[in-house]
Design a protein around this motif. Structure first.
Motif, PDB file in Angstrom:
ATOM      1  N   VAL A  21       0.823  -1.210   0.000  1.00  0.00           N
ATOM      2  CA  VAL A  21       0.000   0.000   0.000  1.00  0.00           C
ATOM      3  C   VAL A  21       0.861   1.265   0.000  1.00  0.00           C
ATOM      4  N   ASP A  22       1.982   1.191  -0.667  1.00  0.00           N
ATOM      5  CA  ASP A  22       2.866   2.345  -0.868  1.00  0.00           C
ATOM      6  C   ASP A  22       2.709   2.857  -2.289  1.00  0.00           C
ATOM      7  N   ARG A  23       2.884   4.138  -2.466  1.00  0.00           N
ATOM      8  CA  ARG A  23       2.852   4.725  -3.808  1.00  0.00           C
ATOM      9  C   ARG A  23       4.155   4.396  -4.539  1.00  0.00           C
ATOM     10  N   LEU A  24       5.254   4.259  -3.788  1.00  0.00           N
ATOM     11  CA  LEU A  24       6.571   3.952  -4.365  1.00  0.00           C
ATOM     12  C   LEU A  24       6.986   2.537  -3.971  1.00  0.00           C
ATOM     13  N   TRP A  25       7.720   1.876  -4.869  1.00  0.00           N
ATOM     14  CA  TRP A  25       8.216   0.531  -4.573  1.00  0.00           C
ATOM     15  C   TRP A  25       9.296   0.618  -3.493  1.00  0.00           C
ATOM     16  N   PRO A  26       9.298  -0.284  -2.519  1.00  0.00           N
ATOM     17  CA  PRO A  26      10.319  -0.262  -1.461  1.00  0.00           C
ATOM     18  C   PRO A  26      11.727  -0.437  -2.035  1.00  0.00           C
ATOM     19  N   ARG A  27      12.627   0.393  -1.578  1.00  0.00           N
ATOM     20  CA  ARG A  27      14.007   0.349  -2.072  1.00  0.00           C
ATOM     21  C   ARG A  27      14.681  -0.976  -1.735  1.00  0.00           C
ATOM     22  N   GLY A  28      15.348  -1.519  -2.740  1.00  0.00           N
ATOM     23  CA  GLY A  28      16.159  -2.708  -2.543  1.00  0.00           C
ATOM     24  C   GLY A  28      15.397  -4.003  -2.348  1.00  0.00           C
ATOM     25  N   ALA A  43      -4.504   2.880  -3.403  1.00  0.00           N
ATOM     26  CA  ALA A  43      -4.996   3.045  -2.031  1.00  0.00           C
ATOM     27  C   ALA A  43      -4.012   3.816  -1.157  1.00  0.00           C
ATOM     28  N   ALA A  44      -2.847   4.120  -1.691  1.00  0.00           N
ATOM     29  CA  ALA A  44      -1.839   4.877  -0.949  1.00  0.00           C
ATOM     30  C   ALA A  44      -2.187   6.365  -0.977  1.00  0.00           C
ATOM     31  N   PRO A  45      -1.644   7.136  -0.040  1.00  0.00           N
ATOM     32  CA  PRO A  45      -1.885   8.583  -0.066  1.00  0.00           C
ATOM     33  C   PRO A  45      -1.345   9.198  -1.355  1.00  0.00           C
ATOM     34  N   SER A  46      -1.935  10.307  -1.750  1.00  0.00           N
ATOM     35  CA  SER A  46      -1.464  11.020  -2.939  1.00  0.00           C
ATOM     36  C   SER A  46      -0.008  11.438  -2.740  1.00  0.00           C
ATOM     37  N   ASP A  47       0.677  11.684  -3.841  1.00  0.00           N
ATOM     38  CA  ASP A  47       2.071  12.132  -3.749  1.00  0.00           C
ATOM     39  C   ASP A  47       2.180  13.407  -2.920  1.00  0.00           C
ATOM     40  N   LEU A  49       0.202  14.540  -0.490  1.00  0.00           N
ATOM     41  CA  LEU A  49      -0.003  14.261   0.931  1.00  0.00           C
ATOM     42  C   LEU A  49       1.191  13.506   1.505  1.00  0.00           C
ATOM     43  N   ARG A  50       1.701  12.557   0.768  1.00  0.00           N
ATOM     44  CA  ARG A  50       2.866  11.783   1.224  1.00  0.00           C
ATOM     45  C   ARG A  50       4.061  12.700   1.481  1.00  0.00           C
ATOM     46  N   ASP A  98       8.877   4.187  10.425  1.00  0.00           N
ATOM     47  CA  ASP A  98       8.021   4.397  11.593  1.00  0.00           C
ATOM     48  C   ASP A  98       6.874   3.380  11.547  1.00  0.00           C
ATOM     49  N   GLU A  99       6.850   2.489  12.509  1.00  0.00           N
ATOM     50  CA  GLU A  99       5.852   1.428  12.519  1.00  0.00           C
ATOM     51  C   GLU A  99       4.518   1.864  13.116  1.00  0.00           C
ATOM     52  N   THR A 100       4.457   3.073  13.651  1.00  0.00           N
ATOM     53  CA  THR A 100       3.240   3.576  14.287  1.00  0.00           C
ATOM     54  C   THR A 100       2.537   4.627  13.448  1.00  0.00           C
ATOM     55  N   HIS A 101       3.314   5.472  12.775  1.00  0.00           N
ATOM     56  CA  HIS A 101       2.769   6.604  12.014  1.00  0.00           C
ATOM     57  C   HIS A 101       3.061   6.414  10.530  1.00  0.00           C
ATOM     58  N   ASN A 102       2.224   5.626   9.867  1.00  0.00           N
ATOM     59  CA  ASN A 102       2.404   5.396   8.432  1.00  0.00           C
ATOM     60  C   ASN A 102       1.043   5.127   7.794  1.00  0.00           C
ATOM     61  N   GLN A 103       1.014   5.156   6.473  1.00  0.00           N
ATOM     62  CA  GLN A 103      -0.252   5.025   5.757  1.00  0.00           C
ATOM     63  C   GLN A 103      -0.906   3.664   5.947  1.00  0.00           C
ATOM     64  N   ALA A 104      -0.134   2.611   6.151  1.00  0.00           N
ATOM     65  CA  ALA A 104      -0.730   1.283   6.343  1.00  0.00           C
ATOM     66  C   ALA A 104      -1.523   1.232   7.649  1.00  0.00           C
ATOM     67  N   VAL A 105      -0.998   1.851   8.692  1.00  0.00           N
ATOM     68  CA  VAL A 105      -1.710   1.904   9.970  1.00  0.00           C
ATOM     69  C   VAL A 105      -3.000   2.703   9.811  1.00  0.00           C
ATOM     70  N   ALA A 106      -2.912   3.852   9.143  1.00  0.00           N
ATOM     71  CA  ALA A 106      -4.102   4.686   8.923  1.00  0.00           C
ATOM     72  C   ALA A 106      -5.125   3.943   8.065  1.00  0.00           C
ATOM     73  N   LEU A 107      -4.669   3.260   7.031  1.00  0.00           N
ATOM     74  CA  LEU A 107      -5.567   2.515   6.158  1.00  0.00           C
ATOM     75  C   LEU A 107      -6.213   1.344   6.905  1.00  0.00           C
TER      76      LEU A 107
END
Length: 115
Positions: A21-28, A43-47, A49-50, A98-107
């Protein structure tokens, strides 16, 4: 059940169906390593907002409100995730540190309210 998990953590059998649920592919990270059902970047936040949020915990409440508004305006982005959650366990995969403040938690919270 809806779970959240970092893209850098290995998939586990109890993850169920996994959605990035990221707009960008995870690095590496190679595509095969994520064991995804689908990359749900819509479903990810807009660029915008991100970039504004930039994982700043001080902006978390504002981020959640604005992200909720984006999701409310685009049900086609999250309805497949909600349907998958009704059928069984899903894991929302994200790459933020940040495992607490991210779009996956909000979603996750958004989808749980819809369930």
């Amino acid at each position: 059940m809806i779970r959240v998990k970092r893209a850098y953590d290995p998939p586990e059998p109890d993850d169920g169906r996994r959605f990035l649920v990221d707009r960008l592919w995870p690095r590496g990270v190679k595509k095969e390593a994520l064991a995804l059902e689908r990359w749900a970047k819509e479903a990810a936040p807009s660029d915008a907002l991100r970039r504004e949020f930039h994982h700043d915990a001080a902006r978390w409440d504002e981020f959640q409100q604005r992200y909720t508004a984006e999701l409310d305006a685009n049900p086609a982005a999250w309805e497949p995730l909600l349907q998958a959650a009704r059928e069984g366990t899903i894991t929302l995969v994200y790459s933020a540190r940040d495992e607490t403040h991210n779009q996956a938690v909000a979603l996750k919270h958004y989808l749980e309210r819809k369930l």
